[in-house]
Design an enzyme around this catalytic site. Structure first.
Site, short mmCIF file in Angstrom:
data_model
loop_
_atom_site.label_atom_id
_atom_site.label_comp_id
_atom_site.label_asym_id
_atom_site.label_seq_id
_atom_site.Cartn_x
_atom_site.Cartn_y
_atom_site.Cartn_z
N ASP A 191 0.91 -1.09 0.02
CA ASP A 191 0.08 0.06 0.14
C ASP A 191 0.94 1.27 -0.06
O ASP A 191 1.88 1.34 0.82
CB ASP A 191 -0.79 0.01 1.19
CG ASP A 191 -1.91 1.21 1.36
OD1 ASP A 191 -2.78 1.30 0.38
OD2 ASP A 191 -1.79 1.91 2.37
N GLU A 204 0.79 -0.50 -4.99
CA GLU A 204 -0.13 0.40 -5.13
C GLU A 204 0.67 1.65 -5.38
O GLU A 204 1.00 2.65 -4.64
CB GLU A 204 -0.94 0.54 -3.91
CG GLU A 204 -2.17 1.21 -4.08
CD GLU A 204 -2.07 2.67 -3.41
OE1 GLU A 204 -2.04 3.45 -4.14
OE2 GLU A 204 -1.71 2.55 -2.33
N ASP A 247 -10.99 1.80 -1.87
CA ASP A 247 -11.24 3.38 -1.41
C ASP A 247 -12.14 3.70 -2.38
O ASP A 247 -12.25 5.17 -2.33
CB ASP A 247 -9.58 4.01 -1.39
CG ASP A 247 -8.94 4.00 -0.20
OD1 ASP A 247 -9.65 3.63 0.92
OD2 ASP A 247 -7.75 3.80 -0.24
#
Length: 500
Positions: free
Chosen positions: A295, A342, A395
């Site tokens: 992430d 990511e 998200d």
């Protein structure tokens, strides 16, 4: 695995159906694996597995090494003779099978787990538990001490604990161990049960030809065993309070940026220690999953530092991250890593160069290709092959919810691109899914809520909104045979099914 065409589904453990208030390592999880395999999917992407705290976010966990005890399946404890069915039936699990009620869960799950633990003590803890306790001692001891101390301090953040515990004075820690041995063992026992049940489910996935794609947040939570046990690795002052915290500048998700509040790393100290903490963190993740999504990768090239106490990210500044030095240390210790990066958000050429130098695939978000609120270039005809395309992530809004918020100009752009003016709006999510699946990106991941064509109520997280997230659960029976067949047909025609 990223050199061949593959596809999978993003489905948080917490979102699985089942009777116990939250998705867990249950028969429903096994059924989900079977449905994935029947649909030709080779990847099950989940969210971080750590125990969640205030706000219920899996990206703000009490430990980056521990597992979430809410995912323990109570029925397996009944089978082991540690619970009786009536004890489960008498608990409050929440009124809506399609939402997680974390308040009800906090009371009910902890109550039944403590009953099970008391019976486990009566039966005698077996050698497998003792072996796990020894094997995981590098992180398990600190986690169990941390959770015990939180309970004794009314769940308050560790930065408010009495000075001895806050600063880990050896005498205070020894007193904690001597006065509360059973409570400490309870938290260790929960981690052992989590480990046993997860390994069983993971083996089930492997036997079905499904790889687990996990997720590692770049930062740890401020209120975590990690920050408490290793304050020297973070940018903290003499009172152990953060000097600056993590965040991101204004972007498509938030006009004022985001203040995440995570403590920032002291990268110089990590460098001096050969990145040993990161190595052990990654090693633990690779014990749990087959592939890891890293992430906020861009924070390893440079990260956004916001003065502690600020309400917005307006006064944040960019600081240099560890870059390739961290990846080199990880691969030197662990070998080639199965990573997805990511690489979303504010990207500079330096971030792009680091991603390319690392050799790991980045991400493409199909929603962003048709949304003028997102300035980056995500046009499907420009996707690199060594990338992972998503219709959206945890998200993002669902496709249905997102499509309803598009400007007329953006919607018309998508209609021309997809040639779907005559498609009923209820079917248009499948046009986006089909475009992602037929793209040149080697890997395609679609959130389960998008396959189900659910509206924004099924959105997992709204960035910069602190409450009401992480609650969606799939309705029982929703992943039915007709949907399995439709997904498999698309998977085969787009040459993503196993054996293509």
């Amino acid at each position: 695995m990223f050199e061949a065409r593959r596809s999978g589904i993003l489905m948080p453990i917490s979102s699985l159906p089942g009777p116990w208030g939250i998705g867990c390592f249950s028969a429903e999880a096994e059924g989900f694996i079977d449905s994935l395999a029947a649909a030709g999917q080779e990847i099950w992407q989940i969210l971080p597995l750590g125990p969640t705290g205030y706000g219920d976010s899996p990206y703000s966990s009490f430990s980056t090494f521990a597992g979430n005890h809410y995912f323990i399946d109570p029925e397996r404890l009944v089978e082991a003779g540690l619970l009786v069915p009536s004890e489960l039936e008498g608990m409050e699990w929440g009124d809506d099978v399609e939402r997680v009620d974390y308040g009800a869960l906090y009371a009910s799950r902890n109550a039944v787990l403590r009953i099970a633990f008391s019976r486990a003590l009566d039966l005698g803890l077996n050698c497998e538990f003792l072996e796990f306790e020894e094997r995981a001692s590098a992180w398990l001891d600190d986690f169990a001490l941390f959770m015990t101390a939180k309970g004794l301090n009314d769940q308050a953040p560790w930065t408010t604990w009495p000075e001895g515990l806050r600063h880990r004075d050896p005498r205070a820690l020894e007193e904690l161990r001597n006065d509360h041995p059973e409570e400490i063992r309870y938290w260790k026992w929960l981690q052992w049960v989590f480990d046993c049940q997860w390994r069983s489910l993971h083996a089930r996935a492997a036997a079905a030809g499904v790889k687990i794609l996990g997720d590692i947040p770049i930062y740890v939570a401020a209120d975590s065993a990690d920050a408490w046990a290793h304050p020297e690795l973070f940018d903290l002052d003499e009172d152990l309070a953060p000097r600056r915290v993590a965040g991101v500048p204004p972007d498509g998700f938030s006009a004022t940026g985001q203040v995440w509040g995570n403590p920032l790393y002291d990268w110089e100290r990590h460098r001096e220690q050969g990145y040993s903490w990161w190595i052990e963190r990654m090693r633990r993740q690779l014990e749990l999953v087959d592939v890891v999504r890293l992430d906020h990768f861009r924070g390893l090239e440079s990260y956004f530092a916001v003065p502690a106490g600020e309400d917005t990210a307006a006064n944040g500044v960019w600081e240099a991250g560890p870059g390739m030095e961290l990846f080199s240390a990880l691969t030197s210790a662990l070998g080639p890593l199965p990573l997805i990066l990511e690489d979303l958000g504010y990207l500079t050429q330096e971030v792009i160069d680091l991603r390319e130098a690392s050799g790991y695939p980045g991400m493409q978000i199909l929603q962003f290709a048709f949304d003028s609120r997102e300035p980056a270039d995500y046009q499907p005809h420009r996707f690199p092959r060594d990338s992972v395309v998503y219709t959206g992530t945890h998200d993002n809004n669902t496709l249905v919810g997102w499509y309803r918020t598009l400007s007329q100009a953006d919607r018309e752009k998508s209609i021309v691109y997809l040639n779907n003016a005559r498609t009923p709006e209820s079917e248009r999510p499948w046009d986006f899914i089909t475009r992602a699946m037929t793209s040149v990106a080697n890997t395609c991941i679609v959130p389960m809520a998008d396959y189900l064509c659910l509206d924004g109520d099924a959105r997992m997280n709204t960035p910069a909104v602190p409450e009401g997230n992480w609650q969606w659960r799939m309705a029982p029976g929703a992943f039915d045979e007709a949907l399995v067949d439709r997904i498999r047909a698309l998977t085969e025609v787009s040459e993503r099914a196993a054996g293509n």
